[in-house]
Write a protein that holds these residues in place. Sequence first.
Motif, PDB file in Angstrom:
ATOM      1  N   PRO A  62       4.061   6.672   4.296  1.00 13.80           N
ATOM      2  CA  PRO A  62       5.367   5.952   4.147  1.00 13.80           C
ATOM      3  C   PRO A  62       6.584   6.326   4.543  1.00 13.80           C
ATOM      4  O   PRO A  62       7.350   5.977   4.863  1.00 13.80           O
ATOM      5  N   ARG A  63       6.437   6.961   5.746  1.00 12.97           N
ATOM      6  CA  ARG A  63       7.097   7.962   6.644  1.00 12.97           C
ATOM      7  C   ARG A  63       7.531   6.920   8.291  1.00 12.97           C
ATOM      8  O   ARG A  63       7.940   7.374   9.204  1.00 12.97           O
ATOM      9  N   ALA A 115       0.958  -1.236   0.021  1.00 17.36           N
ATOM     10  CA  ALA A 115       0.099   0.165  -0.125  1.00 17.36           C
ATOM     11  C   ALA A 115       1.150   1.199  -0.055  1.00 17.36           C
ATOM     12  O   ALA A 115       0.311   2.343  -0.467  1.00 17.36           O
ATOM     13  N   GLN A 116       1.847   1.413   0.571  1.00 16.50           N
ATOM     14  CA  GLN A 116       3.113   2.438   0.519  1.00 16.50           C
ATOM     15  C   GLN A 116       3.327   2.587  -0.740  1.00 16.50           C
ATOM     16  O   GLN A 116       3.613   4.111  -0.931  1.00 16.50           O
ATOM     17  N   GLU A 117       3.787   2.167  -1.603  1.00 18.30           N
ATOM     18  CA  GLU A 117       4.315   1.892  -2.618  1.00 18.30           C
ATOM     19  C   GLU A 117       2.979   3.027  -3.544  1.00 18.30           C
ATOM     20  O   GLU A 117       3.406   4.153  -3.710  1.00 18.30           O
ATOM     21  N   ALA A 118       2.288   2.728  -3.177  1.00 25.54           N
ATOM     22  CA  ALA A 118       0.141   2.959  -4.443  1.00 25.54           C
ATOM     23  C   ALA A 118       0.084   4.584  -3.793  1.00 25.54           C
ATOM     24  O   ALA A 118      -0.219   5.142  -4.411  1.00 25.54           O
ATOM     25  N   LEU A 119       0.793   4.464  -2.088  1.00 23.50           N
ATOM     26  CA  LEU A 119      -0.026   6.048  -1.573  1.00 23.50           C
ATOM     27  C   LEU A 119       0.532   6.902  -2.226  1.00 23.50           C
ATOM     28  O   LEU A 119       0.736   8.109  -1.808  1.00 23.50           O
ATOM     29  N   GLY A 120       2.123   6.383  -2.411  1.00 21.37           N
ATOM     30  CA  GLY A 120       2.454   7.573  -3.039  1.00 21.37           C
ATOM     31  C   GLY A 120       2.516   8.304  -4.496  1.00 21.37           C
ATOM     32  O   GLY A 120       2.557   9.428  -4.170  1.00 21.37           O
ATOM     33  N   LYS A 121       1.316   7.850  -5.017  1.00 25.68           N
ATOM     34  CA  LYS A 121       0.391   8.545  -6.195  1.00 25.68           C
ATOM     35  C   LYS A 121      -0.418   9.187  -5.794  1.00 25.68           C
ATOM     36  O   LYS A 121      -1.087   9.313  -6.370  1.00 25.68           O
ATOM     37  N   ARG A 122      -1.061   8.604  -4.169  1.00 27.32           N
ATOM     38  CA  ARG A 122      -1.850  10.140  -4.272  1.00 27.32           C
ATOM     39  C   ARG A 122      -3.153   9.548  -4.700  1.00 27.32           C
ATOM     40  O   ARG A 122      -4.152   9.955  -4.783  1.00 27.32           O
ATOM     41  N   PRO A 123      -3.645   7.721  -4.075  1.00 28.85           N
ATOM     42  CA  PRO A 123      -4.624   7.248  -4.719  1.00 28.85           C
ATOM     43  C   PRO A 123      -5.551   7.653  -3.372  1.00 28.85           C
ATOM     44  O   PRO A 123      -5.116   8.053  -2.579  1.00 28.85           O
ATOM     45  N   VAL A 124      -7.518   7.959  -4.210  1.00 32.30           N
ATOM     46  CA  VAL A 124      -8.010   8.160  -2.577  1.00 32.30           C
ATOM     47  C   VAL A 124      -8.679   6.377  -1.991  1.00 32.30           C
ATOM     48  O   VAL A 124      -8.656   5.700  -2.835  1.00 32.30           O
ATOM     49  N   LYS A 125      -8.644   6.835  -1.265  1.00 34.89           N
ATOM     50  CA  LYS A 125      -8.655   5.553  -0.283  1.00 34.89           C
ATOM     51  C   LYS A 125      -9.867   5.229  -0.733  1.00 34.89           C
ATOM     52  O   LYS A 125     -11.375   6.301   0.122  1.00 34.89           O
ATOM     53  N   VAL A 126     -10.273   4.396  -0.590  1.00 33.19           N
ATOM     54  CA  VAL A 126     -11.892   3.339  -0.414  1.00 33.19           C
ATOM     55  C   VAL A 126     -11.925   2.097   0.972  1.00 33.19           C
ATOM     56  O   VAL A 126     -11.150   0.918   0.110  1.00 33.19           O
TER      57      VAL A 126
END
Lengths: 282, 170
Positions: free
Chosen positions: A134-135, A13-24
Motif C-alpha cells: 500500500p505504501r 491487490a493493494q486494496e485487499a492487502l489492507g485486510k491482511r489476508p494470507v497470501k497464497v
Amino acid sequence: MSVGYSPKTLAEAQEALGKRPVKVAGATDLLVIDHATGREHAAVLNVLGIAELQGIQVDDSGLNMGAASTFTQIRRSAGVVRHAPLLASAAATIGAAQIQNRATIGGNIANASPAGDSLPALLALNARIVIAGPRGRRVVPYDSFHTGYRTTLLEVDELIARVIVPLPSPTVQIFRKVGTRAAQAISKVVVAISGNRAGGSGLKDVRVAMGSIAAVPTRLLEVEALIQSEPLSAGLADRAAALVEKVITPIDDIRSTAEYRRHVAGQVVRRALLVLLEAPTE
Amino acid sequence: MSTKYRFTLNGQPAEVAGPPMARLLDVLRRDLGLTGSKEGCGEGECGACTVLLNHEAVCSCLVPLFQVEGASITTIEGISAGDEVSELQRVFATEGGAQCGACTPGMIVTIRALLDRHPTPTRAQVREYVSGTLCRCTGYERIFRAIEVLTDQRLAEGVASPSAKGVSGE
Ligand SMILES: Cc1cc2nc3c(=O)[nH]c(=O)nc-3n(C[C@H](O)[C@H](O)[C@H](O)COP(=O)(O)OP(=O)(O)OC[C@H]3O[C@@H](n4cnc5c(N)ncnc54)[C@H](O)[C@@H]3O)c2cc1C
Ligand code: FES
Ligand code: FES
C-alpha cells in the motif's frame, strides 16, 4: 468463514492487502501446514492471478522474474538457462514435477526456510527483490531480505512482486544440493558458487552461498576472499574446504547432523573448485 | 463465506461452492463424487492425488479451490473416456504396471502429462517425471516397461509429434 480475494492487478491487490489476508501462491508450503494443523485463515489472497507477478523477461533491470513464476517456468525459461543457469539447476531440484509445477520463487523466498533451495542461488546471483504494498514499491538487495530465523523485511500487507538478477551475470555458476534422494528431498546442505575468470587460472567476484547450514541462507565471506586470493590449485581447494568447515556452524536436526553437514559443505566446495581447475577457461 | 467457483472438469463445465482454501482433492472426491484420485499422504509427497491443472501434473491435495476458477482440470476419470481404457492404461495392464493399484491413478495421470510433453520419452525423462509419484509394489521397472512398449508402438506407427495427439498447448 474465510474470504478469498483473487486480484488481477497490483492495484486491486493493494486494496485487499489492507485486510491482511494470507497470501497464497502455489500453496505447497501453506496447504501442507493448514491440513496438518487444521488452521483456517480469515482471509486469503491468490497472488497467482496478479498480472505484475507473472512472466520472465530480460529488460533494463536485468533478468526480471515475476514472483509468481513456478520452478517449472523458471527451469524452462531460456533467459534463466542462459543468464542464471545455477538458478535453473536449483529449480530442477525442488520437489518433483508436481511440486515444480506449482511452487513459486516468491513463495520459496517468503517462506524463508533455511533449506529453501532457490535462496543460496539468489544470494550467489546478487539478486534484488521488488516489494509492493500500500505504501508503494521498494527494491531491496536480497542480501538484506532475511533478518533472522524465518523473519524477513516483508511487512504483513506487502507482496514480493519481482525477483531481479542483475546482468551481466557471473560467467562461472555452480549449484549443488545434497539431500537424501534426488527428488522430494529437503536439502541437508545446498551450495551456490558464482564468479568470473580472472585471467590465468584465478577467479574474481566470487560468491559462495549456502543453505541449511544456518538460520538464514548465508554467504561465506572469508571463503570467498580466500578463493580469489590466488590462482586455483588443488592446494587452494583443500584449504577452502578446511575454511568452510571452520566458519560454518550448522546444527543437528531431523535431516542431518552438524558434523555431516560441515564435512559435506567443505567437500562440495573443494570438488567445485577442482572441476573449475580442470575446465577450459572460455 | 461459501463462494461459487467455475472450472472445466474433464472437458465439461463444473461449478462448486466451498471455502476458498478447500483442497481440490476433497472437492473432487466429496463434492463431485470423483473418487479416482487417491489421498496417500496429504502433503505433496506421494503423488496419489495427481491431476492435470491446465495440462500440468499437480498434487490435488495442495491446490486450493479458489485457484481453480476458470482453469481446466483433468482427473483419472477424464483419461479413461467412459468405459474405454486409454492406450496407456492398456499397456499398464498388459505389462504389469499396476499391482495393488493404490498409486495407479496418480501414476497414469503423471505419465499422461509426461507423454503430452515428450511423446517418446527417454528413460531419464520418465524417471524424473515419476519421481514424485511413489509406488511400493512394482519397483517401477514394469511401469517403465509399459511406457517403453507404448513408445515403441508410437515410433513404429510414426506418431511422435505432440500435435498429432491433439494436445492443446501449455
Ligand atoms: C513434497 C514437497 C517437496 C518440497 N521440496 C522442496 C525442495 O526440494 N526445496 C525447497 O526449497 N522447497 C521444497 N518444498 C517447499 C515448497 O514447495 C517451496 O518452499 C515453494 O517454493 C513454496 O512456494 P509456494 O508458491 O508453494 O508458496 P505458498 O505455500 O503459496 O506460500 C508460502 C509462504 O509464502 C508466502 N507468499 C507466497 N507468495 C508470496 C508473495 N509473492 N509475496 C509475499 N508472500 C508470499 C505465503 O503467504 C506463505 O507464507 C517442498 C514442498 C513439498 C510439499
Ligand atoms: S495425497 Fe497428495 S501427494 Fe500424497
Ligand atoms: S502398484 Fe501398489 S503402490 Fe504402485
